[in-house]
Design an enzyme around this catalytic site. Structure first.
Site, PDB file in Angstrom:
ATOM      1  N   GLN A 198       0.858  -1.066   0.198  1.00 13.44           N
ATOM      2  CA  GLN A 198       0.110   0.023  -0.123  1.00 13.44           C
ATOM      3  C   GLN A 198       0.898   1.309  -0.011  1.00 13.44           C
ATOM      4  OE1 GLN A 198      -3.422  -2.181  -0.170  1.00 13.44           O
ATOM      5  NE2 GLN A 198      -3.163  -0.001  -0.179  1.00 13.44           N
ATOM      6  N   ALA A 235      -4.530   2.995  -1.563  1.00 18.47           N
ATOM      7  CA  ALA A 235      -5.003   3.379  -0.343  1.00 18.47           C
ATOM      8  C   ALA A 235      -5.948   2.655   0.415  1.00 18.47           C
ATOM      9  CB  ALA A 235      -5.633   4.878  -0.217  1.00 18.47           C
ATOM     10  N   GLY A 256      -6.398   0.052  -8.481  1.00 16.89           N
ATOM     11  CA  GLY A 256      -7.556  -0.266  -7.609  1.00 16.89           C
ATOM     12  C   GLY A 256      -7.052   0.449  -6.093  1.00 16.89           C
ATOM     13  N   ARG A 257      -7.921   0.117  -5.332  1.00 14.68           N
ATOM     14  CA  ARG A 257      -7.935   0.499  -3.833  1.00 14.68           C
ATOM     15  C   ARG A 257      -7.769   2.154  -3.987  1.00 14.68           C
ATOM     16  NH1 ARG A 257      -4.949  -4.115  -0.399  1.00 14.68           N
ATOM     17  NH2 ARG A 257      -6.767  -5.734  -0.530  1.00 14.68           N
ATOM     18  N   GLY A 258      -8.504   2.722  -4.570  1.00 10.95           N
ATOM     19  CA  GLY A 258      -7.926   4.306  -4.603  1.00 10.95           C
ATOM     20  C   GLY A 258      -9.065   5.170  -4.207  1.00 10.95           C
TER      21      GLY A 258
END
Ligand SMILES: *[C@@H]1O[C@H](CO)[C@@H](O)[C@H](O)[C@H]1NC(C)=O
Length: 389
Positions: A198, A235, A256-258
């Protein structure tokens, strides 16, 4: 609008003044870091470790790259290959039997990586009442991330944080706000790139009164989870009672994961995602899962495949129409701003329970967002390193 900054530290460093900003946007606005502590520059990695982790209020100024890549040597261990795409899939270190437990793969093969990137024991521990500043446009940390654990009142500003075992999932995080952040953290104007895991993660205990602002999250990557040259693990906000302002960040070439918010039953994360500029996201940006209470306003999504994951279990209010704007405005008692989507996928998240929860949060009701188009211009000109100090 112009963002007001009050300067709390204007100190001499070898004849050059060094400024730390004083007022974070939103939840982290009480952060003062090292306050009036005189600025000092460590002369070795060991001194940096000591100054960051001790219990003295400090203003620590980095004027060059502190390279920890080989500081703790290398190690080798089992890996697995969760992705079979090409070219250059990330491979995964078999940390805590992740390969066996979370991927349908047994560990196959071994590899070696740098120890400094991996895990709590090696990350740079940051105590309370610290300001860590980079000077100029290239100072920072290489090969190691920052760990805020039981910390309160920390400013991390104007640093390049890069090159943490980027080939390997579980190779390391760039910044981990974990266990308990008692309150008041401002992570501002940094540039983060080439990280294994991350860029920023909050862990499971509360990360309270946190502002993540004006950072560049550069996902351009040789190794990536889906082989598109875009970093997936941006994040992750998963704490029990997180309160986070995620504002004016510049996020590009990610997949992804933003950010990904939530995922644990019984935990709640209040996250205000405001005035960020997302561009060339080949995958998803927002993903609001169980426990998430997310208000997304005034963001600009330019060429983002999935601006926010559909059907996810969290509560999200993602403003688009004038009717959404007025519902938000009347609930929060101040002007809300629509998100702009250009060459991007569609979104439909209008859970008004978000507004009911956030209308009692002064960090949200007191926020004065720019329009999305003003944010796009502002963020491209002002995010990242070399804009302050
Ligand atoms: C941080 O500063 C505050 C205010 O001066 C003080 O009360 C607190 O004890 C300090 N924390 C640590 C861990 O030194």
């Amino acid at each position: 609008m112009v963002v007001l900054r009050s300067l709390i530290a204007l100190v001499g460093l070898g004849g050059v003044s060094v400024q730390a900003i004083g007022t974070a946007l939103g939840y982290g606005s009480a952060t003062t870091g090292g306050g009036s502590a005189a600025a000092a520059t460590p002369t070795s990695n060991a001194q940096l470790i000591s100054w960051l982790s001790d219990s003295t209020a400090r203003t620590i100024v980095l004027t060059s790259t502190f390279d920890f890549t080989t500081y703790y040597g290398t190690t080798s261990g089992k890996i697995c290959k969760p992705w079979t795409c090409s070219p250059n899939p990330q491979v995964a270190i078999d940390s805590n039997r992740w390969c066996e437990n979370y991927q349908p793969f047994a560990a196959t093969g071994t590899a070696s990586w740098y120890v400094a990137g991996t895990g709590y024991s090696y990350m740079l521990k940051v105590g309370s009442n610290k300001t860590l500043l980079g000077k100029g446009s290239s100072a920072g940390l290489k090969g190691i991330g920052l760990l805020l654990q039981n910390s309160n009142n920390v400013i991390i500003q104007n640093l390049v944080i890069s090159d943490i075992n980027a080939k390997y999932v579980w190779g390391g995080d760039a910044s981990k706000l974990c266990l308990t952040i008692v309150g008041s953290t401002n992570i501002d104007h940094n540039y983060i790139k080439n990280i294994g895991r991350q860029f920023i993660v909050t862990g499971y205990n509360p990360a309270k009164s946190v502002t993540i602002s004006n950072n560049i999250f550069d996902g351009s990557a040789t190794y990536s989870a889906v082989c598109n040259g875009k970093h997936y693990w941006v994040a992750l906000f998963t704490g029990n009672a997180d309160t986070i302002t995620f504002a004016q960040n510049y996020i590009y070439q990610t997949s992804g994961r933003g950010p990904h918010v939530g995922g644990t039953s019984g935990y709640t994360q209040y996250v205000h995602i405001v005035n960020n500029y997302f561009v060339n996201v080949g995958g998803h940006a927002l993903d609001s899962q169980t426990g998430a209470v997310v208000l997304a306003e005034g963001n600009y999504f330019n060429t983002v495949t999935t601006p926010s994951v559909a059907g996810s279990a969290g509560k999200e209010y993602f403003i688009q129409s004038s009717s959404d704007v007025s519902t938000c405005t009347s609930s929060l008692g101040r002007a809300c701003q629509a998100n702009t989507l250009t060459s991007s996928g569609s979104v439909s998240h209008l859970n008004t329970a978000v507004l009911t929860s956030l209308k009692t949060q002064s960090a949200v009701t007191g926020y004065r967002p720019m329009t999305a188009s003003a944010a796009a211009t502002y963020v491209q000109a002002n995010a990242g390193v070399g804009k302050v100090n």
